[in-house]
Every structure is written in C-alpha cells, then in structure tokens.
Write a protein that holds these residues in place. Structure first.
Motif, PDB file in Angstrom:
ATOM      1  N   PRO A 165       0.806  -1.229   0.000  1.00  0.00           N
ATOM      2  CA  PRO A 165       0.000   0.000   0.000  1.00  0.00           C
ATOM      3  C   PRO A 165       0.844   1.286   0.000  1.00  0.00           C
ATOM      4  N   ALA A 166       2.097   1.201   0.426  1.00  0.00           N
ATOM      5  CA  ALA A 166       2.956   2.382   0.479  1.00  0.00           C
ATOM      6  C   ALA A 166       3.648   2.655  -0.852  1.00  0.00           C
ATOM      7  N   MET A 167       3.369   1.830  -1.864  1.00  0.00           N
ATOM      8  CA  MET A 167       3.905   1.990  -3.221  1.00  0.00           C
ATOM      9  C   MET A 167       5.440   1.982  -3.251  1.00  0.00           C
ATOM     10  N   CYS A 168       6.037   1.072  -2.508  1.00  0.00           N
ATOM     11  CA  CYS A 168       7.490   0.963  -2.467  1.00  0.00           C
ATOM     12  C   CYS A 168       7.980  -0.064  -3.488  1.00  0.00           C
ATOM     13  N   PRO A 169       9.202   0.112  -3.986  1.00  0.00           N
ATOM     14  CA  PRO A 169       9.735  -0.777  -5.019  1.00  0.00           C
ATOM     15  C   PRO A 169      10.294  -2.078  -4.448  1.00  0.00           C
ATOM     16  N   GLY A 170      10.296  -3.111  -5.271  1.00  0.00           N
ATOM     17  CA  GLY A 170      10.910  -4.370  -4.887  1.00  0.00           C
ATOM     18  C   GLY A 170      12.377  -4.397  -5.277  1.00  0.00           C
ATOM     19  N   SER A 175      16.759   0.174  -4.492  1.00  0.00           N
ATOM     20  CA  SER A 175      16.478   1.607  -4.531  1.00  0.00           C
ATOM     21  C   SER A 175      17.388   2.293  -3.523  1.00  0.00           C
ATOM     22  N   GLU A 176      17.396   3.612  -3.577  1.00  0.00           N
ATOM     23  CA  GLU A 176      18.260   4.371  -2.673  1.00  0.00           C
ATOM     24  C   GLU A 176      17.611   5.701  -2.333  1.00  0.00           C
ATOM     25  N   GLY A 177      18.187   6.346  -1.343  1.00  0.00           N
ATOM     26  CA  GLY A 177      17.666   7.645  -0.936  1.00  0.00           C
ATOM     27  C   GLY A 177      18.421   8.180   0.255  1.00  0.00           C
ATOM     28  N   GLY A 178      17.765   9.101   0.976  1.00  0.00           N
ATOM     29  CA  GLY A 178      18.357   9.715   2.147  1.00  0.00           C
ATOM     30  C   GLY A 178      17.458   9.539   3.354  1.00  0.00           C
ATOM     31  N   TRP A 179      18.060   9.628   4.542  1.00  0.00           N
ATOM     32  CA  TRP A 179      17.292   9.470   5.774  1.00  0.00           C
ATOM     33  C   TRP A 179      17.707  10.530   6.778  1.00  0.00           C
ATOM     34  N   ALA A 180      16.787  10.829   7.691  1.00  0.00           N
ATOM     35  CA  ALA A 180      17.060  11.775   8.777  1.00  0.00           C
ATOM     36  C   ALA A 180      16.052  11.532   9.888  1.00  0.00           C
ATOM     37  N   PHE A 181      16.473  11.831  11.111  1.00  0.00           N
ATOM     38  CA  PHE A 181      15.560  11.734  12.245  1.00  0.00           C
ATOM     39  C   PHE A 181      14.614  12.928  12.237  1.00  0.00           C
ATOM     40  N   TYR A 182      13.396  12.716  12.700  1.00  0.00           N
ATOM     41  CA  TYR A 182      12.456  13.814  12.888  1.00  0.00           C
ATOM     42  C   TYR A 182      12.791  14.533  14.197  1.00  0.00           C
ATOM     43  N   VAL A 183      12.675  15.841  14.194  1.00  0.00           N
ATOM     44  CA  VAL A 183      12.864  16.649  15.405  1.00  0.00           C
ATOM     45  C   VAL A 183      11.754  17.685  15.471  1.00  0.00           C
ATOM     46  N   ALA A 184      11.445  18.157  16.688  1.00  0.00           N
ATOM     47  CA  ALA A 184      10.432  19.201  16.863  1.00  0.00           C
ATOM     48  C   ALA A 184      10.964  20.504  16.277  1.00  0.00           C
ATOM     49  N   GLU A 185      10.103  21.222  15.600  1.00  0.00           N
ATOM     50  CA  GLU A 185      10.483  22.479  14.967  1.00  0.00           C
ATOM     51  C   GLU A 185      10.196  23.638  15.908  1.00  0.00           C
ATOM     52  N   GLY A 186      11.253  24.249  16.433  1.00  0.00           N
ATOM     53  CA  GLY A 186      11.108  25.420  17.286  1.00  0.00           C
ATOM     54  C   GLY A 186      10.242  25.192  18.512  1.00  0.00           C
ATOM     55  N   GLY A 187      10.305  24.007  19.098  1.00  0.00           N
ATOM     56  CA  GLY A 187       9.523  23.720  20.300  1.00  0.00           C
ATOM     57  C   GLY A 187       8.047  23.469  20.028  1.00  0.00           C
ATOM     58  N   LEU A 197      12.260   8.957   5.504  1.00  0.00           N
ATOM     59  CA  LEU A 197      12.974   8.433   4.339  1.00  0.00           C
ATOM     60  C   LEU A 197      12.588   9.229   3.108  1.00  0.00           C
ATOM     61  N   SER A 198      13.554   9.506   2.280  1.00  0.00           N
ATOM     62  CA  SER A 198      13.318  10.194   1.021  1.00  0.00           C
ATOM     63  C   SER A 198      13.932   9.343  -0.083  1.00  0.00           C
ATOM     64  N   PHE A 199      13.082   8.730  -0.889  1.00  0.00           N
ATOM     65  CA  PHE A 199      13.547   7.854  -1.957  1.00  0.00           C
ATOM     66  C   PHE A 199      13.876   8.674  -3.204  1.00  0.00           C
ATOM     67  N   HIS A 200      14.856   8.198  -3.983  1.00  0.00           N
ATOM     68  CA  HIS A 200      15.275   8.872  -5.212  1.00  0.00           C
ATOM     69  C   HIS A 200      14.765   8.111  -6.433  1.00  0.00           C
ATOM     70  N   GLY A 201      14.678   8.820  -7.559  1.00  0.00           N
ATOM     71  CA  GLY A 201      14.341   8.195  -8.828  1.00  0.00           C
ATOM     72  C   GLY A 201      12.944   7.625  -8.873  1.00  0.00           C
ATOM     73  N   ALA A 202      12.828   6.449  -9.514  1.00  0.00           N
ATOM     74  CA  ALA A 202      11.526   5.812  -9.719  1.00  0.00           C
ATOM     75  C   ALA A 202      10.849   5.429  -8.411  1.00  0.00           C
ATOM     76  N   ALA A 203      11.598   5.341  -7.322  1.00  0.00           N
ATOM     77  CA  ALA A 203      11.034   4.921  -6.039  1.00  0.00           C
ATOM     78  C   ALA A 203      10.471   6.078  -5.222  1.00  0.00           C
ATOM     79  N   GLU A 204      10.521   7.300  -5.756  1.00  0.00           N
ATOM     80  CA  GLU A 204      10.143   8.452  -4.927  1.00  0.00           C
ATOM     81  C   GLU A 204       8.676   8.483  -4.524  1.00  0.00           C
ATOM     82  N   ASP A 205       7.842   7.613  -5.089  1.00  0.00           N
ATOM     83  CA  ASP A 205       6.445   7.534  -4.662  1.00  0.00           C
ATOM     84  C   ASP A 205       6.283   6.739  -3.360  1.00  0.00           C
ATOM     85  N   CYS A 206       7.330   6.036  -2.946  1.00  0.00           N
ATOM     86  CA  CYS A 206       7.279   5.237  -1.731  1.00  0.00           C
ATOM     87  C   CYS A 206       7.151   6.169  -0.526  1.00  0.00           C
ATOM     88  N   ARG A 207       6.131   5.958   0.271  1.00  0.00           N
ATOM     89  CA  ARG A 207       5.851   6.836   1.412  1.00  0.00           C
ATOM     90  C   ARG A 207       5.797   6.040   2.704  1.00  0.00           C
TER      91      ARG A 207
END
Length: 113
Positions: free
Chosen positions: A33-38, A41-53, A71-81
């Motif tokens: 359901p998240a439309m991720c590739p089999g 694939s590759e991308g970037g990652w980062a932790f979530y933090v509170a914005e300005g309290g 997660l932020s997917f690159h290329g054809a996988a960018e629809d993966c959420r």
C-alpha cells in the motif's frame, strides 16, 4: 541506526552514516500500500525533530538520534511513502505510513548480524 536491517519477508535496508540508504524487497505484501519498489532503490534518511519547540516535526540531517526516521527515496522509487519508528529500545524499526500507528504496516526490521 547505521548498518543493515532485515524485515520478515525479504525487506532490506542498509543505512550509512552519511545519511544515505539502499533498500530492496520493499514491495512485500504488507508494504504494497505504500507503493514501495521491490528492486534495489536508494535515498536519504534523517531523524524527525520538533520544529522550534512546536508539535510540528521535520527531518533534520544534523540530528544524531530520534524515535522516528524520515525516508526520502530517489528516482523511480520516490512515490514510496513510509517512515520508520524506532521501537524495542532501539533494537527494531517499524514501517508505517501513519505516524499515529508506529507499526501500522506490520513490518518490523531487525539488525542483521
């Protein structure tokens, strides 16, 4: 967070210290359901933090830890959420497409040995 993680149905992530990742097998039944590739694939990652309290959270590449990873997917996988929730005192990562349900997609990744 860095290192290789495996899910129960052939899902795999490898997270690097430079905040990049590679993934494969993310088209498993539970992640479909998240439309991720089999395929690889590759991308970037980062932790979530509170914005300005505020209760609003954003991903922050400088954050060294957190309980949620964006997660932020690159290329054809960018629809993966999906995001990953850190669970079991950091011993597992749960895939979700709904921040109100940390293990909402019922896929738990454990560190490969």
């Amino acid at each position: 967070m860095t290192g290789s993680w495996a899910g129960p149905h052939g899902e795999n992530f490898t997270f690097a210290a430079d905040r990049t990742f590679t993934a494969s097998g993310l088209d498993s039944k539970n992640l479909a359901p998240a439309m991720c590739p089999g395929k690889a694939s590759e991308g970037g990652w980062a932790f979530y933090v509170a914005e300005g309290g505020k209760s609003t959270e954003i991903t922050e590449k400088a954050a060294k830890s957190g309980s949620w990873t964006g997660l932020s997917f690159h290329g054809a996988a960018e629809d993966c959420r999906i995001d990953l929730a850190v669970v079991d005192k950091g011993k597992a990562l749960c895939a979700t497409d709904d921040r109100d349900a940390p293990c909402g997609l019922d896929v738990k990744f454990t560190r490969k040995r």
